[in-house]
Motif scaffolding. Structure first.
Motif, PDB file in Angstrom:
ATOM      1  N   ALA A 221       0.831  -1.204   0.000  1.00  0.00           N
ATOM      2  CA  ALA A 221       0.000   0.000   0.000  1.00  0.00           C
ATOM      3  C   ALA A 221       0.867   1.256   0.000  1.00  0.00           C
ATOM      4  CB  ALA A 221      -0.934  -0.007   1.212  1.00  0.00           C
ATOM      5  N   GLY A 222       1.893   1.259   0.816  1.00  0.00           N
ATOM      6  CA  GLY A 222       2.787   2.408   0.878  1.00  0.00           C
ATOM      7  C   GLY A 222       3.528   2.644  -0.427  1.00  0.00           C
ATOM      8  N   TRP A 223       3.939   1.553  -1.075  1.00  0.00           N
ATOM      9  CA  TRP A 223       4.638   1.709  -2.359  1.00  0.00           C
ATOM     10  C   TRP A 223       3.754   2.387  -3.395  1.00  0.00           C
ATOM     11  CZ3 TRP A 223       6.326  -4.122  -2.295  1.00  0.00           C
ATOM     12  CH2 TRP A 223       7.365  -4.285  -1.368  1.00  0.00           C
ATOM     13  N   LEU A 224       2.472   2.025  -3.418  1.00  0.00           N
ATOM     14  CA  LEU A 224       1.572   2.629  -4.403  1.00  0.00           C
ATOM     15  C   LEU A 224       1.341   4.102  -4.078  1.00  0.00           C
ATOM     16  CD1 LEU A 224      -0.162   2.293  -6.893  1.00  0.00           C
ATOM     17  CD2 LEU A 224      -2.048   1.549  -5.425  1.00  0.00           C
ATOM     18  N   SER A 225       1.105   4.408  -2.808  1.00  0.00           N
ATOM     19  CA  SER A 225       0.916   5.791  -2.415  1.00  0.00           C
ATOM     20  C   SER A 225       2.131   6.637  -2.766  1.00  0.00           C
ATOM     21  CB  SER A 225       0.622   5.870  -0.916  1.00  0.00           C
ATOM     22  OG  SER A 225       0.559   7.205  -0.474  1.00  0.00           O
ATOM     23  N   ASP A 226       3.318   6.106  -2.502  1.00  0.00           N
ATOM     24  CA  ASP A 226       4.545   6.839  -2.809  1.00  0.00           C
ATOM     25  C   ASP A 226       4.725   7.023  -4.313  1.00  0.00           C
ATOM     26  OD1 ASP A 226       5.131   6.998  -0.115  1.00  0.00           O
ATOM     27  OD2 ASP A 226       6.584   5.359  -0.135  1.00  0.00           O
ATOM     28  N   ALA A 227       4.477   5.967  -5.073  1.00  0.00           N
ATOM     29  CA  ALA A 227       4.700   6.026  -6.518  1.00  0.00           C
ATOM     30  C   ALA A 227       3.745   6.998  -7.191  1.00  0.00           C
ATOM     31  CB  ALA A 227       4.554   4.634  -7.130  1.00  0.00           C
ATOM     32  N   TRP A 228       2.528   7.054  -6.699  1.00  0.00           N
ATOM     33  CA  TRP A 228       1.504   7.882  -7.336  1.00  0.00           C
ATOM     34  C   TRP A 228       1.316   9.231  -6.653  1.00  0.00           C
ATOM     35  CZ3 TRP A 228      -3.305   4.590  -9.104  1.00  0.00           C
ATOM     36  CH2 TRP A 228      -2.879   3.622 -10.033  1.00  0.00           C
ATOM     37  N   GLY A 229       1.928   9.426  -5.486  1.00  0.00           N
ATOM     38  CA  GLY A 229       1.750  10.669  -4.772  1.00  0.00           C
ATOM     39  C   GLY A 229       0.318  10.889  -4.318  1.00  0.00           C
ATOM     40  N   CYS A 230      -0.360   9.802  -3.933  1.00  0.00           N
ATOM     41  CA  CYS A 230      -1.769   9.889  -3.543  1.00  0.00           C
ATOM     42  C   CYS A 230      -1.917   9.608  -2.046  1.00  0.00           C
ATOM     43  CB  CYS A 230      -2.622   8.920  -4.358  1.00  0.00           C
ATOM     44  SG  CYS A 230      -2.189   7.176  -4.145  1.00  0.00           S
ATOM     45  N   ASP A 231      -3.115   9.881  -1.531  1.00  0.00           N
ATOM     46  CA  ASP A 231      -3.371   9.702  -0.110  1.00  0.00           C
ATOM     47  C   ASP A 231      -3.300   8.229   0.288  1.00  0.00           C
ATOM     48  OD1 ASP A 231      -3.788  12.389   0.145  1.00  0.00           O
ATOM     49  OD2 ASP A 231      -5.978  12.272   0.207  1.00  0.00           O
ATOM     50  N   LEU A 232      -2.833   7.995   1.505  1.00  0.00           N
ATOM     51  CA  LEU A 232      -2.794   6.661   2.103  1.00  0.00           C
ATOM     52  C   LEU A 232      -3.499   6.725   3.441  1.00  0.00           C
ATOM     53  CD1 LEU A 232      -1.714   3.709   2.305  1.00  0.00           C
ATOM     54  CD2 LEU A 232       0.341   4.675   3.376  1.00  0.00           C
TER      55      LEU A 232
END
Length: 260
Positions: A221-232
């Motif tokens: 989950a963190g990798w996706l948030s970081d890669a896309w710059g979206c809320d987590l």
């Protein structure tokens, strides 16, 4: 294999084995009592290329599509019908597709199936479209944001995408015994990993994960948030099997974020 335990959930959740039968029972009870359900609508010729569509009373405010998980190898739409209750109460229609499972098809093949399912559901219900999916389903709804995955007219209707406990980097799964079904190599894993999707449809995204999940899923989950710059959002105390419960509650923070 090396990462089998890292991606195991059932053994680390109290009474974990009881969840699938409880989901199935709750879903069947919901289908029995809900009015106007359109079940097993075909979006393709294969047996599992079917979706269920639940409509609210009156004109729908929009369409929520939920894509189930199960590591692309298990389960189907029939386990999750009850999760439509929250969105229906808020006046949204809800579509839930099944899809062909690995190893009968590839993960890339499932991605293409879900794009067809989204397109069919979008033709049936007007208005904004919110996408959410759990675990492998989180991967699949994230993949819908790849430019060109959906027809432009449908992509333009996307209002929010919420991958719940998603698998966003598929390369670690090459180190699990499940890869006997996935048949991923490095190139295929990268091609299907949302973290590498640079050309994306412009749409609000929230990654949602349980705070009590396995470290591998918190990482994903963190990798996706970081890669896309979206809320987590890390939902305190929630594990991999109850993190989706907010979808059934019209007043939940999850649905407030997803549907606005």
């Amino acid at each position: 294999m090396g990462l089998d335990d890292a991606y195991a959930n059932t053994a680390y959740i109290p009474d974990g084995e009881s969840f699938p039968p409880k989901w199935a029972a709750a879903a069947a009870e919901f289908r029995d009592k809900v009015e106007g359900a359109e079940l097993d609508l075909a979006y393709g010729p294969e047996p599992r290329q079917r979706l269920d569509l639940f409509r609210p009373q009156g004109e729908a405010q929009g369409l929520l599509i939920f894509v189930h998980g199960g590591f692309w190898r298990m389960l189907d739409k029939s386990y999750w019908s009850h999760l439509a209750a929250g969105a229906l109460a808020r006046g949204w229609a809800v579509a839930m597709p099944s899809y062909t499972l690995c190893p009968e098809t590839s993960i890339a093949g499932i991605t293409r199936e879900i794009a067809k399912a989204v397109s069919l559901a979008a033709e049936a219900v007007a208005g904004p479209i919110a996408l959410t999916g759990h675990s492998a389903g989180g991967h699949l709804v994230a993949r819908m944001l790849a430019r060109g995955m959906l027809p432009e007219t449908i992509a333009a209707r996307l209002s929010h995408v919420m991958p719940i406990s998603p698998l966003s980097d598929l390369r670690p799964l090459m180190q699990t015994s499940m890869n006997a079904d996935f048949k991923l190599d490095e190139a295929a894993a990268v091609a299907e990993s949302p973290i590498f999707m640079e050309d994306r449809v412009d749409c609000p995204v929230t990654v949602w994960v349980g705070g009590a999940e396995r470290p591998a899923f918190l990482d994903q989950a963190g990798w996706l948030s970081d890669a896309w710059g979206c809320d987590l959002v890390e939902a305190a105390g929630k594990h991999h099997f109850d993190v989706v419960d907010g979808l059934a509650d019209a007043e939940s923070e999850m649905l407030a974020r997803l549907l606005g």
